[in-house]
Scaffold this motif. Structure first.
Motif, PDB file in Angstrom:
ATOM      1  N   TYR A 113      -1.483   5.097  -7.612  1.00  0.00           N
ATOM      2  CA  TYR A 113      -1.252   3.902  -8.423  1.00  0.00           C
ATOM      3  C   TYR A 113      -2.329   2.847  -8.195  1.00  0.00           C
ATOM      4  CZ  TYR A 113       3.227   6.009  -9.516  1.00  0.00           C
ATOM      5  OH  TYR A 113       4.197   6.869  -9.955  1.00  0.00           O
ATOM      6  N   THR A 114      -2.895   2.805  -7.000  1.00  0.00           N
ATOM      7  CA  THR A 114      -3.996   1.881  -6.747  1.00  0.00           C
ATOM      8  C   THR A 114      -5.190   2.212  -7.635  1.00  0.00           C
ATOM      9  OG1 THR A 114      -3.339   1.428  -4.456  1.00  0.00           O
ATOM     10  CG2 THR A 114      -5.655   1.095  -5.013  1.00  0.00           C
ATOM     11  N   LEU A 115      -5.540   3.489  -7.727  1.00  0.00           N
ATOM     12  CA  LEU A 115      -6.690   3.884  -8.540  1.00  0.00           C
ATOM     13  C   LEU A 115      -6.417   3.729 -10.035  1.00  0.00           C
ATOM     14  CD1 LEU A 115      -7.955   6.998  -6.546  1.00  0.00           C
ATOM     15  CD2 LEU A 115      -8.927   4.694  -6.592  1.00  0.00           C
ATOM     16  N   ILE A 116      -5.201   4.011 -10.455  1.00  0.00           N
ATOM     17  CA  ILE A 116      -4.835   3.798 -11.862  1.00  0.00           C
ATOM     18  C   ILE A 116      -5.018   2.336 -12.239  1.00  0.00           C
ATOM     19  CG2 ILE A 116      -2.877   3.707 -13.461  1.00  0.00           C
ATOM     20  CD1 ILE A 116      -1.866   6.304 -12.217  1.00  0.00           C
ATOM     21  N   ASN A 117      -4.521   1.438 -11.372  1.00  0.00           N
ATOM     22  CA  ASN A 117      -4.624   0.009 -11.641  1.00  0.00           C
ATOM     23  C   ASN A 117      -6.073  -0.482 -11.551  1.00  0.00           C
ATOM     24  OD1 ASN A 117      -1.843  -0.214 -11.981  1.00  0.00           O
ATOM     25  ND2 ASN A 117      -1.490  -0.651  -9.817  1.00  0.00           N
ATOM     26  N   MET A 118      -6.818   0.055 -10.595  1.00  0.00           N
ATOM     27  CA  MET A 118      -8.227  -0.323 -10.464  1.00  0.00           C
ATOM     28  C   MET A 118      -8.988  -0.028 -11.754  1.00  0.00           C
ATOM     29  SD  MET A 118     -11.157   1.248  -7.933  1.00  0.00           S
ATOM     30  CE  MET A 118     -11.290  -0.033  -6.693  1.00  0.00           C
TER      31      MET A 118
ATOM     32  N   MET B 173       0.802  -1.209   0.000  1.00  0.00           N
ATOM     33  CA  MET B 173       0.000   0.000   0.000  1.00  0.00           C
ATOM     34  C   MET B 173       0.843   1.271   0.000  1.00  0.00           C
ATOM     35  SD  MET B 173      -3.053  -0.913   2.592  1.00  0.00           S
ATOM     36  CE  MET B 173      -4.160  -2.265   2.249  1.00  0.00           C
ATOM     37  N   ILE B 174       1.931   1.299   0.717  1.00  0.00           N
ATOM     38  CA  ILE B 174       2.715   2.519   0.811  1.00  0.00           C
ATOM     39  C   ILE B 174       4.046   2.305   0.110  1.00  0.00           C
ATOM     40  CG2 ILE B 174       3.877   4.119   2.364  1.00  0.00           C
ATOM     41  CD1 ILE B 174       1.721   3.647   4.356  1.00  0.00           C
ATOM     42  N   ILE B 175       4.356   3.153  -0.858  1.00  0.00           N
ATOM     43  CA  ILE B 175       5.552   2.974  -1.651  1.00  0.00           C
ATOM     44  C   ILE B 175       6.706   3.800  -1.114  1.00  0.00           C
ATOM     45  CG2 ILE B 175       4.841   4.784  -3.268  1.00  0.00           C
ATOM     46  CD1 ILE B 175       6.344   3.239  -5.441  1.00  0.00           C
ATOM     47  N   MET B 176       7.885   3.152  -1.015  1.00  0.00           N
ATOM     48  CA  MET B 176       9.102   3.855  -0.651  1.00  0.00           C
ATOM     49  C   MET B 176      10.259   3.162  -1.362  1.00  0.00           C
ATOM     50  SD  MET B 176       8.420   4.577   3.382  1.00  0.00           S
ATOM     51  CE  MET B 176       7.684   2.976   3.594  1.00  0.00           C
TER      52      MET B 176
ATOM     53  N   GLU C 248      -2.813  10.904   6.664  1.00  0.00           N
ATOM     54  CA  GLU C 248      -3.899  10.176   6.034  1.00  0.00           C
ATOM     55  C   GLU C 248      -3.969  10.572   4.566  1.00  0.00           C
ATOM     56  OE1 GLU C 248      -8.598   9.264   7.022  1.00  0.00           O
ATOM     57  OE2 GLU C 248      -7.775  11.239   7.522  1.00  0.00           O
ATOM     58  N   PHE C 249      -4.371   9.629   3.698  1.00  0.00           N
ATOM     59  CA  PHE C 249      -4.522   9.975   2.289  1.00  0.00           C
ATOM     60  C   PHE C 249      -5.957   9.761   1.828  1.00  0.00           C
ATOM     61  CE2 PHE C 249      -3.095   5.437   1.838  1.00  0.00           C
ATOM     62  CZ  PHE C 249      -4.208   4.936   1.182  1.00  0.00           C
ATOM     63  N   LYS C 250      -6.308  10.446   0.742  1.00  0.00           N
ATOM     64  CA  LYS C 250      -7.599  10.275   0.084  1.00  0.00           C
ATOM     65  C   LYS C 250      -7.402  10.424  -1.414  1.00  0.00           C
ATOM     66  CE  LYS C 250     -10.634  13.632   0.252  1.00  0.00           C
ATOM     67  NZ  LYS C 250     -11.715  14.563   0.671  1.00  0.00           N
ATOM     68  N   GLY C 251      -7.806   9.409  -2.168  1.00  0.00           N
ATOM     69  CA  GLY C 251      -7.741   9.466  -3.619  1.00  0.00           C
ATOM     70  C   GLY C 251      -9.145   9.460  -4.198  1.00  0.00           C
ATOM     71  N   GLU C 252      -9.379  10.249  -5.256  1.00  0.00           N
ATOM     72  CA  GLU C 252     -10.696  10.345  -5.874  1.00  0.00           C
ATOM     73  C   GLU C 252     -10.583  10.268  -7.395  1.00  0.00           C
ATOM     74  OE1 GLU C 252     -13.671  13.124  -3.752  1.00  0.00           O
ATOM     75  OE2 GLU C 252     -11.750  14.160  -3.598  1.00  0.00           O
TER      76      GLU C 252
ATOM     77  N   TRP D 255      -3.247  -4.860  -8.363  1.00  0.00           N
ATOM     78  CA  TRP D 255      -3.742  -3.492  -8.490  1.00  0.00           C
ATOM     79  C   TRP D 255      -3.555  -2.656  -7.223  1.00  0.00           C
ATOM     80  CZ3 TRP D 255      -8.092  -1.531  -5.790  1.00  0.00           C
ATOM     81  CH2 TRP D 255      -8.770  -2.462  -5.009  1.00  0.00           C
ATOM     82  N   MET D 256      -3.642  -3.250  -6.048  1.00  0.00           N
ATOM     83  CA  MET D 256      -3.488  -2.467  -4.824  1.00  0.00           C
ATOM     84  C   MET D 256      -2.002  -2.289  -4.519  1.00  0.00           C
ATOM     85  SD  MET D 256      -5.424  -2.859  -1.151  1.00  0.00           S
ATOM     86  CE  MET D 256      -6.988  -2.396  -1.920  1.00  0.00           C
ATOM     87  N   HIS D 257      -1.588  -1.071  -4.448  1.00  0.00           N
ATOM     88  CA  HIS D 257      -0.175  -0.734  -4.407  1.00  0.00           C
ATOM     89  C   HIS D 257       0.534  -1.332  -3.188  1.00  0.00           C
ATOM     90  CE1 HIS D 257       3.038   1.420  -6.207  1.00  0.00           C
ATOM     91  NE2 HIS D 257       3.303   2.124  -5.140  1.00  0.00           N
ATOM     92  N   ASN D 258       1.573  -2.135  -3.462  1.00  0.00           N
ATOM     93  CA  ASN D 258       2.425  -2.759  -2.446  1.00  0.00           C
ATOM     94  C   ASN D 258       1.709  -3.808  -1.604  1.00  0.00           C
ATOM     95  OD1 ASN D 258       4.555  -1.325  -3.344  1.00  0.00           O
ATOM     96  ND2 ASN D 258       4.852  -0.089  -1.509  1.00  0.00           N
ATOM     97  N   CYS D 259       0.589  -4.317  -2.075  1.00  0.00           N
ATOM     98  CA  CYS D 259      -0.101  -5.415  -1.402  1.00  0.00           C
ATOM     99  C   CYS D 259       0.512  -6.741  -1.845  1.00  0.00           C
ATOM    100  CB  CYS D 259      -1.591  -5.392  -1.735  1.00  0.00           C
ATOM    101  SG  CYS D 259      -2.492  -6.881  -1.228  1.00  0.00           S
ATOM    102  N   ILE D 260       0.913  -7.571  -0.890  1.00  0.00           N
ATOM    103  CA  ILE D 260       1.440  -8.893  -1.205  1.00  0.00           C
ATOM    104  C   ILE D 260       0.856  -9.916  -0.227  1.00  0.00           C
ATOM    105  CG2 ILE D 260       3.596  -8.085  -2.249  1.00  0.00           C
ATOM    106  CD1 ILE D 260       5.004  -8.623   0.349  1.00  0.00           C
ATOM    107  N   ALA D 261       0.896 -11.176  -0.635  1.00  0.00           N
ATOM    108  CA  ALA D 261       0.478 -12.316   0.186  1.00  0.00           C
ATOM    109  C   ALA D 261      -0.916 -12.166   0.780  1.00  0.00           C
ATOM    110  CB  ALA D 261       1.503 -12.549   1.305  1.00  0.00           C
TER     111      ALA D 261
END
Length: 224
Positions: free
Chosen positions: A202-207, A1-4, A51-55, A78-84
């Motif tokens: 990136y989550t919303l772009i992929n969604m 979820m959080i990219i670094m 906190e973040f909010k994407g629209e 699609w969900m950024h940095n989600c694994i396993a």
């Protein structure tokens, strides 16, 4: 979820972004705007993590969006940095418990997330909200506890609270993805805050891309 991903940028962020203290919840600030997606961030009282909010607006129906969220195994696509991802329990068609990891780059360790999600729909507007809450092991149903990874290899995120909201507007949907995650431990909040806006972007772009798959067109919204 959080990219670094960029370690150098993260080290520079220590100098450029002071660690937040116990500030009051702040006003939303526009952090990024790209391809029709707007991302905002704000300070949260009692937390160093913002906190973040994407629209965004999408040409889709709610069933497509819910179909994607219902597909646990597709999360890394699609969900950024989600694994396993692992579906632990379905208390009902509208309620579930999920395990996943937040992929953090070396030298930082990944974070475990235990998430309770609940779907609600407003009869008048048709808007659907999926609340997301981080929980501890003892809040899991008994059948879910037995499915957790046996060995504790990863640190558990200290807190998680957010939601998805899909609101019909004609033949389109207004999508909101809002989340506050307290990673706890290392890295420091300033490092996470420096790139936190990438997560919803990136989550919303992929969604937007994946909901066009035929299998999501066929999904039916859960009913009581």
């Amino acid at each position: 979820m959080i990219i670094m991903r960029n370690t150098l940028l993260m080290l520079l962020a220590i100098l450029l972004f002071p660690i937040a203290g116990l500030a009051e919840t702040g006003e939303w600030q526009l952090a990024k705007e790209q391809d029709g997606i707007r991302v905002y961030t704000r300070d949260i009282a009692g937390s160093g993590y913002r906190e973040f909010k994407g629209e965004m607006m999408v040409d889709a129906n709610i069933n497509q969006l819910l179909g994607l969220l219902d597909d646990t195994q597709a999360c890394p696509q699609w969900m950024h940095n989600c694994i396993a991802p692992l579906l632990l329990s379905e208390a009902s068609e509208r309620e579930r418990y999920t395990y996943m990891r937040n992929d953090l780059p070396w030298p930082f360790g990944d974070r475990e997330l235990l998430v309770h999600s609940l779907i609600n729909q407003e009869p008048a507007s048709g808007a659907v909200t999926i609340t997301l809450t981080g929980i501890d092991d003892d809040a899991l149903p008994l059948d879910a506890q037995s499915k957790l990874p046996a060995k504790k290899k990863y640190e558990r995120a200290a807190g998680l609270q957010g939601f998805w909201r899909f609101t019909p507007e004609g033949n389109r949907q207004h999508v909101v993805y809002q989340m506050h995650i307290d990673l706890g431990g290392s890295p420091a909040p300033a490092l996470a805050n420096a790139q936190i806006a990438d997560t919803p972007l990136y989550t919303l772009i992929n969604m937007r891309k994946l909901i066009e798959l035929e299998k999501y067109h066929q999904f039916k919204i859960p009913t009581d």
